[in-house]
Design an enzyme around this catalytic site. Structure first.
Site, PDB file in Angstrom:
ATOM      1  NE  ARG A 117      36.399   0.653  36.985  1.00 36.32           N
ATOM      2  CZ  ARG A 117      36.644   0.984  38.260  1.00 36.32           C
ATOM      3  NH1 ARG A 117      36.754   0.054  39.197  1.00 36.32           N
ATOM      4  NH2 ARG A 117      36.788   2.250  38.602  1.00 36.32           N
TER       5      ARG A 117
ATOM      6  CE  LYS B 224      46.028   4.763  38.941  1.00 31.38           C
ATOM      7  NZ  LYS B 224      45.133   3.757  38.356  1.00 31.38           N
TER       8      LYS B 224
ATOM      9  CD  GLN C 240      45.155   8.235  33.112  1.00 25.75           C
ATOM     10  OE1 GLN C 240      46.171   8.890  33.097  1.00 25.75           O
ATOM     11  NE2 GLN C 240      44.047   8.680  33.662  1.00 25.75           N
TER      12      GLN C 240
ATOM     13  N   GLY D 277      40.040   8.640  38.040  1.00 26.00           N
ATOM     14  CA  GLY D 277      39.103   8.670  39.166  1.00 26.00           C
ATOM     15  C   GLY D 277      39.708   7.781  40.228  1.00 26.00           C
ATOM     16  CG  HIS D 278      43.203   8.106  41.434  1.00 24.29           C
ATOM     17  ND1 HIS D 278      44.486   8.589  41.429  1.00 24.29           N
ATOM     18  CD2 HIS D 278      43.017   7.562  40.203  1.00 24.29           C
ATOM     19  CE1 HIS D 278      45.044   8.353  40.251  1.00 24.29           C
ATOM     20  NE2 HIS D 278      44.165   7.743  39.495  1.00 24.29           N
ATOM     21  CB  THR D 279      37.774   5.124  44.892  1.00 23.45           C
ATOM     22  OG1 THR D 279      37.318   5.182  43.554  1.00 23.45           O
ATOM     23  CG2 THR D 279      36.601   5.123  45.858  1.00 23.45           C
TER      24      THR D 279
ATOM     25  N   GLY E 166      31.052   5.911  35.040  1.00 22.85           N
ATOM     26  CA  GLY E 166      30.002   4.982  35.483  1.00 22.85           C
ATOM     27  C   GLY E 166      29.845   3.776  34.571  1.00 22.85           C
ATOM     28  NE  ARG E 167      33.561   4.433  29.871  1.00 24.13           N
ATOM     29  CZ  ARG E 167      34.633   4.587  29.108  1.00 24.13           C
ATOM     30  NH1 ARG E 167      34.615   4.191  27.854  1.00 24.13           N
ATOM     31  NH2 ARG E 167      35.735   5.130  29.593  1.00 24.13           N
TER      32      ARG E 167
ATOM     33  CG  ASP F 209      39.660   2.234  36.912  1.00 23.92           C
ATOM     34  OD1 ASP F 209      39.919   3.394  37.275  1.00 23.92           O
ATOM     35  OD2 ASP F 209      38.957   1.965  35.919  1.00 23.92           O
TER      36      ASP F 209
HETATM   37  P1  GDP Z   1      42.357   3.890  40.914  1.00 24.39           P
HETATM   38  O1  GDP Z   1      41.887   4.650  39.741  1.00 24.39           O
HETATM   39  O2  GDP Z   1      43.541   3.029  40.632  1.00 24.39           O
HETATM   40  O3  GDP Z   1      42.582   4.745  42.131  1.00 24.39           O
HETATM   41  O4  GDP Z   1      41.180   2.887  41.286  1.00 24.39           O
HETATM   42  P2  GDP Z   1      39.593   3.239  41.358  1.00 24.39           P
HETATM   43  O5  GDP Z   1      39.364   4.044  42.557  1.00 24.39           O
HETATM   44  O6  GDP Z   1      39.117   3.747  40.049  1.00 24.39           O
HETATM   45  O7  GDP Z   1      38.982   1.790  41.487  1.00 24.39           O
HETATM   46  C1  GDP Z   1      39.342   0.925  42.518  1.00 24.39           C
HETATM   47  C2  GDP Z   1      38.062   0.531  43.289  1.00 24.39           C
HETATM   48  O8  GDP Z   1      38.360  -0.553  44.133  1.00 24.39           O
HETATM   49  C3  GDP Z   1      37.547   1.620  44.195  1.00 24.39           C
HETATM   50  O9  GDP Z   1      36.152   1.501  44.264  1.00 24.39           O
HETATM   51  C4  GDP Z   1      38.174   1.286  45.547  1.00 24.39           C
HETATM   52  O10 GDP Z   1      37.410   1.758  46.639  1.00 24.39           O
HETATM   53  C5  GDP Z   1      38.156  -0.211  45.497  1.00 24.39           C
HETATM   54  N1  GDP Z   1      39.239  -0.893  46.221  1.00 24.39           N
HETATM   55  C6  GDP Z   1      40.547  -0.564  46.305  1.00 24.39           C
HETATM   56  N2  GDP Z   1      41.234  -1.520  46.967  1.00 24.39           N
HETATM   57  C7  GDP Z   1      40.337  -2.469  47.293  1.00 24.39           C
HETATM   58  C8  GDP Z   1      40.423  -3.739  47.944  1.00 24.39           C
HETATM   59  O11 GDP Z   1      41.487  -4.194  48.360  1.00 24.39           O
HETATM   60  N3  GDP Z   1      39.250  -4.450  48.076  1.00 24.39           N
HETATM   61  C9  GDP Z   1      38.050  -3.987  47.621  1.00 24.39           C
HETATM   62  N4  GDP Z   1      36.978  -4.749  47.779  1.00 24.39           N
HETATM   63  N5  GDP Z   1      37.942  -2.803  47.005  1.00 24.39           N
HETATM   64  C10 GDP Z   1      39.066  -2.073  46.828  1.00 24.39           C
HETATM   65  P1  IMO Z   2      42.632   5.864  36.656  1.00 23.69           P
HETATM   66  O1  IMO Z   2      43.716   6.861  36.988  1.00 23.69           O
HETATM   67  C1  IMO Z   2      40.795   3.269  33.649  1.00 23.69           C
HETATM   68  C2  IMO Z   2      40.968   4.642  29.490  1.00 23.69           C
HETATM   69  C3  IMO Z   2      39.653   4.990  28.831  1.00 23.69           C
HETATM   70  C4  IMO Z   2      39.977   4.628  27.390  1.00 23.69           C
HETATM   71  C5  IMO Z   2      41.429   5.061  27.251  1.00 23.69           C
HETATM   72  C6  IMO Z   2      41.620   6.443  26.636  1.00 23.69           C
HETATM   73  O2  IMO Z   2      41.371   6.069  37.399  1.00 23.69           O
HETATM   74  O3  IMO Z   2      43.171   4.477  36.736  1.00 23.69           O
HETATM   75  P2  IMO Z   2      41.241   8.911  27.581  1.00 23.69           P
HETATM   76  O4  IMO Z   2      40.003   9.572  28.092  1.00 23.69           O
HETATM   77  O5  IMO Z   2      42.361   8.857  28.560  1.00 23.69           O
HETATM   78  O6  IMO Z   2      41.681   9.447  26.248  1.00 23.69           O
HETATM   79  O7  IMO Z   2      40.776   7.384  27.290  1.00 23.69           O
HETATM   80  O8  IMO Z   2      41.966   5.066  28.560  1.00 23.69           O
HETATM   81  N1  IMO Z   2      41.246   5.343  30.772  1.00 23.69           N
HETATM   82  C7  IMO Z   2      41.154   4.764  31.979  1.00 23.69           C
HETATM   83  N2  IMO Z   2      40.751   3.538  32.335  1.00 23.69           N
HETATM   84  N3  IMO Z   2      41.255   4.128  34.592  1.00 23.69           N
HETATM   85  C8  IMO Z   2      41.697   5.353  34.243  1.00 23.69           C
HETATM   86  O9  IMO Z   2      42.266   6.201  35.114  1.00 23.69           O
HETATM   87  C9  IMO Z   2      41.619   5.739  32.891  1.00 23.69           C
HETATM   88  N4  IMO Z   2      41.944   6.867  32.221  1.00 23.69           N
HETATM   89  C10 IMO Z   2      41.714   6.597  30.926  1.00 23.69           C
HETATM   90  O10 IMO Z   2      38.595   4.218  29.358  1.00 23.69           O
HETATM   91  O11 IMO Z   2      39.926   3.223  27.225  1.00 23.69           O
HETATM   92 MG    MG Z   3      40.165   4.939  38.593  1.00 23.24          MG
END
Ligand code: GDP
Ligand code: IMO
Ligand code: MG
Length: 425
Positions: A303, A16, A222, A40-42, A300-301, A13
């Site tokens: 973080r 990426k 991850q 989950g990539h946003t 939705g947990r 998270d």
């Molecule tokens: P990923 O799994 O690495 O793609 O990251 P996630 O999408 O799970 O979580 C990153 C969150 O941070 C998302 O809600 C993005 O929209 C948000 N985000 C990413 N870069 C920035 C930033 O520079 N500033 C802020 N405020 N939010 C960001």
């Molecule tokens: P992105 O790509 C954050 C965490 C889970 C748990 C552990 C093992 O969005 O960054 P799993 O379901 O993979 O067997 O769970 O890894 N986990 C993540 N935490 N971002 C992720 O993906 C994750 N994918 C798995 O919360 O602790």
């Molecule tokens: Mg993510």
């Protein structure tokens, strides 16, 4: 420079999705190499938010081709849902632009069942319950079903029957029910019809693009500290999340990779269980969670939040061979009177700057404190527009980790970034 890996340098998270989306202005092919729908990539484009789970984050660029590599585990139902969801939202030619590796393993209902039942026990590690661990277990014990098997109904039936027989004692011991082979095959048939036209050789697709000199982006899922080999075991996922995983997860040689871009937040988060030395359970931790919207994009947990851990980040720089670093969410630190960086740990009465393998849960962080800044950063587009205190913070990070910071995130939107160097340049 043609082939760039984007890898998470923390516990996932890191942002990426946003950075991949930003970089795919240049890349014509984006390939995911590990993990599955636990990701989950946003992406936030024009104020509209999209979360991708299996499909690479390049999908919103209408000209980019997207590859799902053999290092991934694919839940067919999730993939079809994701294709349809994106299409309904007006993303063009999603299906036509996707290639699914014939060698990728499938997540089937018994994997999801076992993951959920295990998570209900005291020994839970806080997985996403998407069946990731059990699917990789089947791959390792050579009972997996691969995407190519969707083409062969008779073989598919045999493989699913054998796998269910192997999982039966586990399911029963966990108090679960054993799913019927027929029901699984019945659900799988229409999904197979949708997915077989997408099957192909991911290794060849990526190789050919690189050979043709096209800009290629390999998207991690991850993060380093969740990697099966290099993460905080056993609180990890079951795949090779690090940059090296891009070579095995896509079937290209390491010699084909030109640049590794690590992504880290300006602070730190973790979802699920496991050690987290810099975790904050006070008002500052709550500030990071609220202002940073730190709630899981898959489950939705809430973080867990804490200060940026520099020894852990330097470790990630080493195991991934980071060439550059994108530091996201710097804007979230605005408004704090003081910010801190972890520069070492106190462990068994001694100080260390190395990430301990087996005692991270008893490591106490050594913090370096900095003056905070109050200004919002969302509109900054160059370093000179950042407050002096924020620049001092960034300088300390780059110095400790010994990797240049080339992208700074100042907001969720694609445009809310300070780009100091293009990884494809
Ligand atoms: P990923 O799994 O690495 O793609 O990251 P996630 O999408 O799970 O979580 C990153 C969150 O941070 C998302 O809600 C993005 O929209 C948000 N985000 C990413 N870069 C920035 C930033 O520079 N500033 C802020 N405020 N939010 C960001
Ligand atoms: P992105 O790509 C954050 C965490 C889970 C748990 C552990 C093992 O969005 O960054 P799993 O379901 O993979 O067997 O769970 O890894 N986990 C993540 N935490 N971002 C992720 O993906 C994750 N994918 C798995 O919360 O602790
Ligand atoms: Mg993510």
């Amino acid at each position: 420079m043609t082939c760039v890996v984007v890898v998470g340098a923390q516990w996932g998270d890191e942002g990426k999705g946003k950075v991949v989306d930003l970089c795919t202005e240049r890349a014509s092919l984006v390939a995911r190499y590990a993990g599955g729908p636990n990701a989950g990539h946003t992406l936030v484009v024009g104020g509209e938010k999209t979360i991708v789970r299996l499909i690479p984050s390049g999908v919103l660029r209408p000209d980019s081709r997207c590859v799902l590599g053999q290092g991934m585990v694919i839940d067919p139902a999730v993939l079809v849902d994701e294709i349809d969801g994106l299409t309904r939202r007006g993303v063009e030619r999603v299906q036509e632009r996707l290639l699914l590796s014939e060698r990728a393993h499938l997540i089937l209902p018994y994997h999801v069942l076992v993951d959920g039942l295990r998570e209900a026990r005291a020994s839970a590690i806080g997985t996403t319950k998407k069946g990731i661990g059990p699917a990789y277990e089947d791959k390792a014990r050579r009972l997996g079903v691969r995407a190519a098997d969707l083409r062969h109904p008779k073989r598919l039936r045999d493989l699913v029957s054998t796998a269910i027989a192997a999982w039966t004692p586990v399911l029963l011991a966990l108090g679960g029910e054993v799913p019927s082979v027929e029901a699984i095959l019945e659900t799988l048939a229409p999904l197979g019809d949708r997915l077989t036209p997408l099957l192909g050789d991911a290794s060849r697709a990526v190789h050919d693009a690189i050979q043709a000199g096209e800009p290629v982006l390999l998207e991690g899922a991850q993060g380093t500290l969740l990697d099966i080999d290099h993460g905080t075991y056993p609180f990890v996922t079951s795949s090779s999340a690090v940059a090296g995983g891009a070579a095995t997860g896509l079937g290209i040689g390491p010699t084909r990779i030109d640049h590794v871009l690590g992504i880290a937040k300006a602070y730190l988060t973790r979802v699920g269980g496991g050690p987290f030395p810099t975790e904050l359970s006070d008002a500052t931790g709550e500030h990071l969670r609220t202002v940073g919207h730190e709630f899981g994009s898959v489950t939705g947990r809430p973080r867990r939040t804490g200060w940026l851990d520099l020894p852990a980040l330097r470790y990630a720089a080493r195991v991934n061979g980071l060439d550059s670093l994108a530091l996201t969410k710097l804007d979230v630190l605005s408004g704090l009177s003081e910010v801190a960086l972890c520069v070492g740990y106190e462990l068994n009465g001694a100080r260390t700057k190395e990430l301990p393998v087996d005692e991270l849960d008893s490591a106490k962080p050594v913090l370096e404190r900095f003056a905070g800044w109050q200004e919002p950063l969302e509109h900054a587009r160059s370093i000179s527009e950042l407050p002096r205190a924020a620049r001092a913070y960034l300088d300390r990070v780059a110095e400790f980790v010994d990797v240049p910071i080339t992208v700074i995130g100042v907001g969720p939107g694609r445009e809310a970034s300070i780009v100091l160097a293009d990884p494809f340049a």
